[in-house]
Each structure stands twice: as structure tokens, then as C-alpha cells.
Design an enzyme around this catalytic site. Structure first.
Site, PDB file in Angstrom:
ATOM      1  N   GLY B  14       0.966  -1.088  -0.045  1.00 26.68           N
ATOM      2  CA  GLY B  14      -0.036   0.003  -0.056  1.00 26.68           C
ATOM      3  C   GLY B  14       1.150   1.152  -0.018  1.00 26.68           C
ATOM      4  O   GLY B  14       2.062   1.130  -0.266  1.00 26.68           O
ATOM      5  N   HIS B 257     -16.454   4.966  11.532  1.00 24.68           N
ATOM      6  CA  HIS B 257     -16.648   6.296  10.758  1.00 24.68           C
ATOM      7  C   HIS B 257     -18.143   6.584  10.479  1.00 24.68           C
ATOM      8  O   HIS B 257     -19.052   5.985  10.527  1.00 24.68           O
ATOM      9  CB  HIS B 257     -16.293   6.045   9.266  1.00 24.68           C
ATOM     10  CG  HIS B 257     -16.073   7.390   8.200  1.00 24.68           C
ATOM     11  ND1 HIS B 257     -17.168   7.965   7.887  1.00 24.68           N
ATOM     12  CD2 HIS B 257     -14.968   7.879   8.140  1.00 24.68           C
ATOM     13  CE1 HIS B 257     -16.779   9.026   7.353  1.00 24.68           C
ATOM     14  NE2 HIS B 257     -15.291   8.779   7.430  1.00 24.68           N
ATOM     15  N   ARG B 273     -18.992  16.042   4.465  1.00 25.48           N
ATOM     16  CA  ARG B 273     -19.422  16.808   5.596  1.00 25.48           C
ATOM     17  C   ARG B 273     -18.375  18.053   5.619  1.00 25.48           C
ATOM     18  O   ARG B 273     -18.742  19.111   5.721  1.00 25.48           O
ATOM     19  CB  ARG B 273     -19.353  16.135   6.963  1.00 25.48           C
ATOM     20  CG  ARG B 273     -20.800  15.355   7.271  1.00 25.48           C
ATOM     21  CD  ARG B 273     -20.364  14.598   8.373  1.00 25.48           C
ATOM     22  NE  ARG B 273     -19.404  13.447   8.215  1.00 25.48           N
ATOM     23  CZ  ARG B 273     -18.227  13.194   8.889  1.00 25.48           C
ATOM     24  NH1 ARG B 273     -18.280  13.732  10.332  1.00 25.48           N
ATOM     25  NH2 ARG B 273     -17.496  12.279   8.695  1.00 25.48           N
TER      26      ARG B 273
END
Ligand SMILES: Cc1cc2nc3c(=O)[nH]c(=O)nc-3n(C[C@H](O)[C@H](O)[C@H](O)COP(=O)(O)OP(=O)(O)OC[C@H]3O[C@@H](n4cnc5c(N)ncnc54)[C@H](O)[C@@H]3O)c2cc1C
Ligand code: SF4
Ligand code: FES
Lengths: 242, 660
Positions: B14, B257, B273
Site C-alpha cells: 500500500g 466512521h 461533511r
């Protein structure tokens, strides 16, 4: 809520590493659940009917490009494929052509994409300019950044390759994905390569001149990239190099 | 027997692992990166919202710097983080983003002049300085004082991962995918590499290296409802745990979350948001201001998630076939904004739920519910990224507990951590590989290989009545229900008991296909016991921690207890036959903190059991600040006097900023 229907999924199973194995379609029938995608359906099949069934999912959200397969003749991302989009609830799945088959629906796109990336040098070539990362970054016109991003959205899923007539005939063709990468760097002011440099990378029939403009890549690209437009543009650029 | 030698072995491709590989390769080390999947498909690709770095370019981030980023991070962590690490991090983050910019990430840029934005549900005009036109832009995210999150539309992780992966290819890093590390090779407290299973051929291979770095990401999939990719099963942390030597830190610190979409759990980024989207209840009422008048929807994630569940418990949830949920409304941002900046979000809503979030009014509202999202816990390391116990084993990224995030990480701080830790730890790791020779006996390698191949034979030979898929499912549901957002002693202790039972049951399964290659059930059979061990670390750690801190929330111990619990949980697996981890603790030293414990500025007030040292240290800090201020010292000098930190390369140099 839609009433629950039976879904029939037929998968071309084959393990090329097993001498006993021959390609054959295996049919599974299961009950549809609301919002059922192929990700949900195939996992259910594996857990409840056939623990041996091979396929690839990672993000299950249409973001990582792992799950390309051919569904009723069309290459697509399986995780974003809703069973409900098929009115008769019959889906036939085969692995994507043009890539090495690992097993069943799992193909080796990683190996293909790495070799493409190396071939087109899919990175910023800045002739080893050392940048000072303690200093304020170089400015870039917002529109240019946006345009690069537009092409950078490719997830290397390989669907354009699996859809492509040239790629099926010419195993070394870089595909729309590779040409898109070239177009992406060509427009990036940070990249110092000239059109001649790009010509050296893809100025042949395995590159920009191999494309027969059949459009299937763009039709199937899950990211809706403007592939034909970019390929045509690159071709015009590179034709003028010679 | 297949043995592969290299200088530096990195498990995980990653963002963290790949950035570390560039660091080692650049120092002349022959580096191999292993990954379960093609590295560009790693979970980092899914990060949408952005990366925090205090560049301070845009209007709303004016005045931002390392100090503000540091303070947000420490508060976010509920004082659980290692403050020195937080300093190392905030100081390197601007460099990381500038490096990524040079590597090709098409960061969204500042557009000089005026533009419309939605702040607190109202349309507002923001005027960007013409001089800053073309610099890297940033957006708002929860829990931050300034707009600090840099982004490329809402596909930030994807563009970052592609740039770093291609940079690794450019440096000729040897990247091998469909390779799974299944155990670590170690002897006398030193790690020498890993036993690796080829996921295509099923063959076992030994990878031997001077140093090994684990960057395998989080363990979200021990939960059922999670935003994490299906490969986020925590295998790196698990194989470290199974050495019996290395320790894991704060495994109970699990983040939920607020806005994954129902029911698929696919994340809708915090950018929703951040850009001005709001949460509504069954009556269409915007309820967050009632609970959090100041930060509203943009309080930290743990707080917003809990408030949502609290509101649902108060009978205000929206009923559906999948239980109650809350609405996320981004339609108020306008179609143009959504189609440009929140395009993936729109696509996800359309494809998976048949909703176009740009449609005005209730038609465009999207069902959301808090779900597991991030693993703060992981392999416990020193500041250099090396395991505190097992030499030669390093870890970075989400897999590690370096401890940047404490008990809650801020949105945008994670992809930032991956590259920053890849830079910092990657370099310390490289130095280790340069300074240490290989001195391992062939017998040790052979024995490790033999052990793993015996285990697989044994699994295939089992003939019991349990089903490994069913065990996994039970574990995941149990974690959701008993070790979730709201926790209490009774449920946690039940969870610990039930997980132990499940772990025992894994010895009583049957793997139907006997093939060693391409056998998904066999893979589950060796992974699920490892996942259960991690789940036990989480549940046991949570059971013992009798306080509430950050994302760890105990309904029977509502207060943050700085008096007794300002410490990090360390777990290790003492004996192979054990069915419970062994837990010890590491104290956090208030007297060394630059920012002693206090109120976070959001969440309920008066919920802290104070440690008397906090006030004492605060007084010291205030005195030093005041005195040095009077002497005309700058913020860097003051910071240095409060708490020192080191960095490799030129990362300790100051970051240049416009307007500073
Ligand atoms: C949906 C979503 C959105 C997010 N959005 C944001 C955001 O906007 N901003 C932000 O800061 N953070 C975000 N995060 C968090 C962030 O993306 C991750 O924390 C981060 O990318 C983790 O990176 P990593 O390099 O540590 O691990 P990963 O990217 O998870 O990579 C792990 C690697 O390890 C490999 N691996 C695993 N196990 C093994 C094994 N046994 N053997 C060999 N290889 C193995 C995998 O193949 C993979 O290559 C988001 C997370 C999610 C779930
Ligand atoms: S161009 Fe489109 S179809 Fe081709 S690999 Fe990229 S995302 Fe997939
Ligand atoms: S699993 Fe990631 S795109 Fe389908």
C-alpha cells in the site's frame, strides 16, 4: 421492495494448473436479496455452494479495479454489477480474455499492468531533477491539474484491453490503458519528455498505430475516460514526429 | 526448498510499504515488496477525502502550521498518541505532499478570486488570494482548526497510490503480488524475513532479509460492518503477534466512521461533511448542532458516530429493512460542486443505492450509519518504527502502532501517515539493513518452512464438523454487537469468552477441497484463527480498559481516566497453545508532553478524571512559553524547548510557507 427472485449464475470454471481440469460452465441458483451485486452473489456461492470458486475482489466499491470479468458478453466491474439490472436474472460469467488465466474468474491483470507501466514509463520523467521538498511547491494552473486528474482516474482494471480487438490479436499491444497513460504524462508540465520520446515508447503498431478505433474500450471503461479522443489526439501528435 | 534472499523485505504494497521501498532502494538496498494483490489495488486506493498537511495556502487555511496540526492531532487522539511521533509527523507532512506533487499527484489547486462554498449550511463567498493561484488547495475535515486536507477531487488515495507505485517501478523495486506472508522467521529476538505462500501456485517460499518491514494495513475485517476492503484482515499484525515476541499496541482502539452508506458499508468520504454536507434524522431535522453546538457535523469521528447512535436510540433514526439509519444530505452543496468534487460519492450512491445525491430535497438524501473504519492499534514500535521487542522487524502505515493516532485518528491523517512514515521509518529501516548483517542458520529457515507446511497439511487433513466461513461470520457479527461503538463490561467479557470458543472450533473444521493451490477455503482456514487472535486482543484490551477515551467508549465508565489510564495497552501471545493474549501496559509520561491532557474542545464536558501531573506540566509549559515569548523567541525555538524530536534525511528542516 422488489419481490425476491431466483438468480441463475453460470460461471466458466477452469484451473489451468490442474491437469484434470477442463473448461466448463457450472450453474448456481440462489435467491436474490435487495441490492445484490455480483460481489455479494459470488461470495454467497463460495460460502454456501462451492468453496473452490476463484474470483478477485478487493474494495467491492468500484474503486480498485480488481474485479473485471465478462458478464453476458460485456466486460465490466463485477462489484458494481447489480443482479437486478438483468431482468431475467440470468448471468453468464467468463474471465476477461487477453490476460493470463489464474483460475475460474481470476486473471493476472497485475502482471500485465506492471509490464505496461514499465513499457510506457508510467511515471514523471524529470531527468533526475532534485526538488527541494522544504520549499513551496511549484504552481500549476488549476485547470491543468484537473485535466491531468481526469486521465489519472484510470484504475488499470483492464476492461478496455479485454474489450479491444487489437489487443486480442496483438498480445503486445499497450491497449487504451497504456495510451491513456502516455496522454496523461504528455500533458503534465512536470514531465520533461518530448513527443519524440513518446514516439520511441509507443510509435508503432503495438502502440498508437495499432488502434483500429473500434471504440469498445471507451464504451466499457468504468471510469468513462475519454479514450478515443485522447488516442486520436496522441496519434495526431506522434504522426507529425516522423 | 525455495529461498529468496534480499537486503530489505517489505510486506505490504500500500502507500506505506511502497514509499518505504523507495527509501530503501534509493539507499542502494536490494528491496522486495510482497502483496496479496497487485499493489495498485491495495486498500490505500480507496481513500477518497484527502491528506492532511499544513501548507496553509488557501484562504481558510491561512495561518496554519505544524503547531496547529500538532494540537489538532493530539486532541483528536484524546491524548493517547505519542506526542514526539506527532511532532515528527506534522513536521514531515508538508514535505511529503510536496514530494508527491513532484512525483505526479495532480493535487487540486487554488483558484485565485472568489468562489462559493457552503459553511454551516449557508452559502458563503470565499475570496482566494490571486498571489496563491496554482498552489495546492485544501478542504475542511472533521476535528481540525484549519482547512488542511489536500486532495485530488475525491480520489486522493488512488492518485497517491498510483504515483508512489509507479515511482517504485521507476526505481526498479522488485514488486511481487499474489504473495502472502504467513509467518515470520525469527530467532533470539531477531527477525530474518518471512515464510510466504504463493497465492497462485500454493507453494511456500522463504524470504530472507537483513530487515523486514510490515506495512499490511488494518484489521477492519474482524468486524462485519466495515468500510475496509475485503483484504484488510490484519495478517501482518497477526504474524507479528504469533512470534510470541513482538507486541501489539492499543488494539482496542478501533475507529467507526459516521457515514458509510447503508447497507453495503461503502464509505462516503468525510469530505461530504467537510464540504458542508449535513446529517438529518427521521424528521429531516439537522440534529448535530443540538449535541455539538460548536463543531456540529465536524466534530471528530468518534464523537459524531456516537451522537448519531445516541440520536437513533432516542427514537429519531430512520427505519429501514436494514435497521435504523441517519440521512446524509449533500444536495445543499449544489449539483456543480458534487459533480466536480464529490464525483465518486455520487457514483457510489447512484450505482449501489439508485440515489442521485445531487437531487434536491429528500430525494437526494443518502442512508448512512457508523461502521468500523480504521485500526489505530497495530504492531507496537519505537520512534524509528522498529518493534520494541523483535529486532529487525519494522512496521509502518495502518499496520503499525507508531502511535500517531492514540485513541482516535483524524480524517486525512492516515494517508498522510502512510507516506510520512514511509519516508521516516523507511529511512531508519534502510539504515538498519545497511548496518546489520545476515547471520541466520539454514536449519532455522528449514524449520520455519517445515512448520508452516505441516500446518497446511494438518488443516487439509482435519475432519471436523465446523465450517470456517460460519466461524468467521459469527466472529464478525459478535465484534459488531459486543465490541462496537458502545461498549460495556458485560458484553465485552461475553465477547472474550465466545471468541475463545470460536478459536477452539477452528481446530474442528473440514476443508472440503484438498487442493493446495487456488483453494479459497484453505486460505480462510489459516487466516481466520489469526483474525480471531487479533479479535481477542481487541476485546480483551477493551474489557480491561475501564475508561472512555477517543473511540473506545465504555457505557459503564464514561469518563476519560487520566489518573489510571494514561497508558498504552501492549498485547503479546506468550505461548502458541494459549487462547488468550497476555496484556501489559506502557505509561505515557505527562511531564515530557508538549501538550498535557485537557478538554478536547468537543464531546461532553466535565468527563475527565484528572491526573494531577497535567496541571503541573501545564504550568511549566505556560511558564516556558511566556518567558521565551518575552525574550522574542520564535515558535520553533519555543517548541524545541518544550519537547525535542529527531528526523532522518533533511526532514528536520523548516517548511517554507507563503505568508510566513
Ligand atoms: C474507504 C476508506 C476511505 C479512506 N479515506 C481516507 C482519507 O480520505 N484520508 C485518510 O487519511 N485516510 C483514509 N482512509 C484510511 C487510509 O486509506 C488507510 O489507513 C491507508 O491507506 C492504509 O495504507 P497502508 O499502506 O498502511 O495499507 P494498505 O493500503 O491497506 O496496504 C496493505 C498492503 O499489504 C498487503 N498485505 C496485507 N497482508 C499481507 C500479507 N499477509 N502478505 C503480503 N502482503 C500483505 C496488501 O496486499 C496491501 O498491498 C480511508 C480508509 C478507507 C477504508
Ligand atoms: S482506461 Fe478505463 S477500462 Fe481501461 S484500464 Fe483504465 S479504467 Fe479500466
Ligand atoms: S472490487 Fe474493487 S473495483 Fe470491484
Amino acid at each position: 421492495m422488489a419481490q425476491q427472485k431466483d438468480v441463475t449464475i453460470s460461471v466458466l470454471k477452469f484451473n489451468p494448473r490442474d491437469k484434470e481440469s477442463h473448461p466448463k460452465f457450472v450453474e448456481y441458483t440462489l435467491q436474490e436479496t435487495p441490492g445484490m451485486t455480483l460481489f455479494i452473489a459470488l461470495n454467497k456461492i463460495r460460502q454456501e455452494m462451492d468453496p473452490d470458486l476463484a474470483f478477485d475482489f478487493v474494495c467491492r466499491a468500484g474503486i480498485c479495479g480488481s474485479c473485471g470479468m465478462v458478464v453476458n458478453g460485456k466486460p465490466t466491474l463485477a462489484c458494481r454489477t447489480l443482479v437486478a439490472n438483468y431482468p431475467d436474472r440470468k448471468l453468464q460469467l467468463i474471465p476477461m480474455p487477453a490476460f493470463e488465466l489464474i483460475k475460474d474468474l481470476s486473471v493476472n491483470t497485475g502482471k500485465w499492468m506492471d509490464s505496461m507501466s514499465n513499457r510506457v514509463e508510467s511515471w514523471i520523467v524529470d531527468n533526475e531533477k532534485e526538488i527541494d521538498i522544504t520549499k513551496i511547491e511549484e504552481k500549476m494552473e488549476p485547470k491543468v491539474a484537473e485535466d491531468i486528474f481526469e486521465l489519472d482516474r484510470c484504475v488499470e482494471c483492464g476492461i478496455c484491453v479485454a474489450s479491444c480487438g487489437t489487443a486480442l490479436m496483438r498480445p503486445n499491444f499497450v491497449g487504451a490503458v497504456g495510451l491513456n497513460r502516455v496522454a496523461r504524462f504528455q500533458m503534465d508540465p512536470r514531465d520533461k519528455r518530448t513527443d519524440e520520446d513518446f514516439y520511441d515508447l509507443v510509435g508503432d503498431d503495438d502502440g498508437i498505430f495499432g488502434c483500429m478505433s473500434l471504440l469498445a474500450c471507451e464504451d466499457h471503461c468504468p471510469k468513462n475516460l475519454p479514450l478515443q479522443n485522447k488516442i486520436a489526439y496522441m496519434r495526431r501528435k506522434l504522426v507529425s514526429v516522423k | 526448498m525455495k529461498i529468496i534472499y534480499c537486503d530489505a523485505l517489505i510486506i505490504g504494497g500500500g502507500l506505506a510499504g511502497l514509499r518505504a521501498s523507495v527509501a530503501t532502494q534509493k539507499k542502494g538496498l536490494n528491496t522486495i515488496v510482497l502483496s496479496l494483490v497487485p499493489v495498485k489495488r491495495s486498500h490505500s486506493a480507496a481513500a477518497q477525502g484527502g491528506m492532511q498537511a499544513s501548507l496553509g495556502n488557501s484562504k481558510m487555511s491561512n495561518g496554519d502550521n505544524e503547531d496547529v496540526h500538532f494540537s489538532d492531532t493530539v486532541k483528536g487522539s484524546d491524548w493517547g498518541c505519542d506526542q514526539e511521533v506527532a511532532r515528527m509527523f506534522v513536521h514531515t507532512a508538508p514535505k511529503a505532499i510536496r514530494e508527491l506533487s513532484a512525483w505526479g499527484v495532480p493535487w487540486t489547486r487554488v483558484q485565485g478570486g472568489s468562489r462559493e462554498a457552503v459553511i454551516n449550511a449557508k452559502r458563503t463567498t470565499i475570496v482566494e488570494d490571486k498571489e496563491r493561484h496554482g498552489l495546492i488547495m485544501s478542504r475542511d475535515f472533521g476535528g481540525t482548526k484549519k482547512w488542511r486536507t489536500c486532495y485530488t477531487s475525491d480520489a486522493t488515495g488512488h492518485t497517491m497510490l498510483f504515483s508512489v507505485a509507479n515511482e517504485a517501478l521507476k526505481h526498479k523495486v522488485d514488486i511481487r503480488d499474489r504473495k502472502e506472508a504467513i509467518s515470520l522467521i525469527h530467532e533470539d529476538q531477531r527477525c530474518y524475513g518471512a515464510i510466504v505462500r504463493d497465492l497462485i501456485t500454493g507453494e511456500l517460499e522463504a524470504y530472507i532479509a537483513k530487515g523486514t518491514c510490515i506495512a499490511t494495513g488494518g484489521y477492519g475485517r474482524i468486524y462485519k460492518q466495515t468500510t475496509n476492503a475485503v483484504i484488510c484482515e490484519g495478517m501482518g499484525a497477526a504474524i507479528a503477534l504469533e512470534t510470541g515476541v513482538a507486541t501489539l499496541g492499543n488494539m482496542e482502539a478501533v475507529q467507526f466512521h459516521p457515514t458509510p452508506i447503508v447497507p453495503s458499508g461503502i464509505l462516503l468520504t468525510e469530505g461530504c461533511r467537510g464540504d458542508g454536507g449535513i446529517l438529518r434524522d427521521v424528521d429531516g431535522h439537522r440534529f448535530m448542532p443540538d449535541y455539538e453546538p460548536e463543531k456540529k457535523e465536524l466534530a471528530s469521528r468518534d464523537v459524531v458516530s456516537r451522537r448519531m447512535i445516541e440520536h437513533i436510540r432516542n427514537g429519531k433514526g430512520v427505519p429501514s429493512a436494514y435497521g435504523d439509519h441517519i440521512w446524509l444530505d449533500i444536495s445543499i452543496l449544489g449539483r456543480e460542486h458534487i459533480e466536480k468534487n464529490l464525483r465518486d460519492v455520487q457514483e457510489i450512491c447512484k450505482v449501489f443505492n439508485g440515489i442521485d445525491p445531487a437531487d434536491e430535497g429528500p430525494k437526494g438524501w443518502v442512508p448512512v450509519l457508523p461502521m468500523q473504519h480504521y485500526s489505530m492499534g497495530g504492531i507496537r514500535t519505537k520512534k524509528t518504527g522498529e518493534s520494541q521487542k523483535l529486532h529487525g522487524l519494522f512496521s509502518c502505515g495502518e499496520a503499525a502502532c507508531w502511535d500517531l493516532h492514540g485513541f482516535n485518528r483524524l480524517g486525512g491523517n492516515s494517508v498522510a501517515e502512510t507516506v510520512v512514515s514511509g519516508m521516516i521509518i523507511g529511512n531508519y529501516f534502510a539504515d538498519y539493513c545497511l548496518e546489520n548483517d545476515l547471520d541466520i542458520k539454514t536449519q532455522t529457515i528449514e524449520a520455519s518452512l517445515k512448520k508452516e507446511s505441516n500446518k497446511i497439511d494438518k488443516l487439509l487433513a482435519l475432519n471436523g464438523k465446523e465450517d470456517i466461513f460460519a466461524i468467521k461470520n459469527t466472529m464478525q457479527l459478535l465484534m459488531d454487537q459486543k465490541v462496537g461503538i458502545f461498549r460495556d463490561g458485560e458484553n465485552l467479557s461475553q465477547a472474550v469468552d465466545e471468541l475463545q470458543e470460536l478459536l477452539k472450533k477452528t481446530n474442528n473444521i473440514t476443508v472440503k477441497s484438498k487442493s493446495k493451490a487456488g483453494n479459497p477455503e484453505l486460505e480462510e482456514a489459516y487466516r481466520v484463527p489469526k483474525m480471531l487472535k487479533l479479535a481477542l486482543c481487541v476485546a480483551k484490551g477493551a474489557e480491561q480498559r475501564t475508561e472512555s477515551r477517543g473511540a473506545h467508549y465504555r457505557e459503564d465508565f464514561l469518563k476519560r481516566d487520566d489518573k489510571n489510564w494514561l497508558k498504552r495497552t501492549l498485547t503479546h501471545w506468550a505461548n502458541e497453545e494459549d487462547i488468550l493474549p497476555t496484556i501489559t501496559y506502557e505509561e505515557l509520561d505527562i511531564i515530557k508532553m508538549e501538550m498535557p491532557p485537557a478538554f478536547r474542545g468537543y464531546g461532553a464536558k466535565g468527563m475527565i478524571i484528572e491526573n494531577e501531573l497535567s496541571a503541573q506540566r501545564q504550568e511549566e509549559v505556560d511558564d516556558i512559553k511566556e518567558k521565551m515569548d518575552d525574550e522574542g523567541k520564535d515558535r520553533h525555538e519555543i517548541q524545541d524547548a518544550l519537547m525535542q524530536f529527531d528526523l532522518p534525511m533533511n526532514y528536520r528542516e523548516k517548511n517554507e510557507r507563503v505568508g510566513e
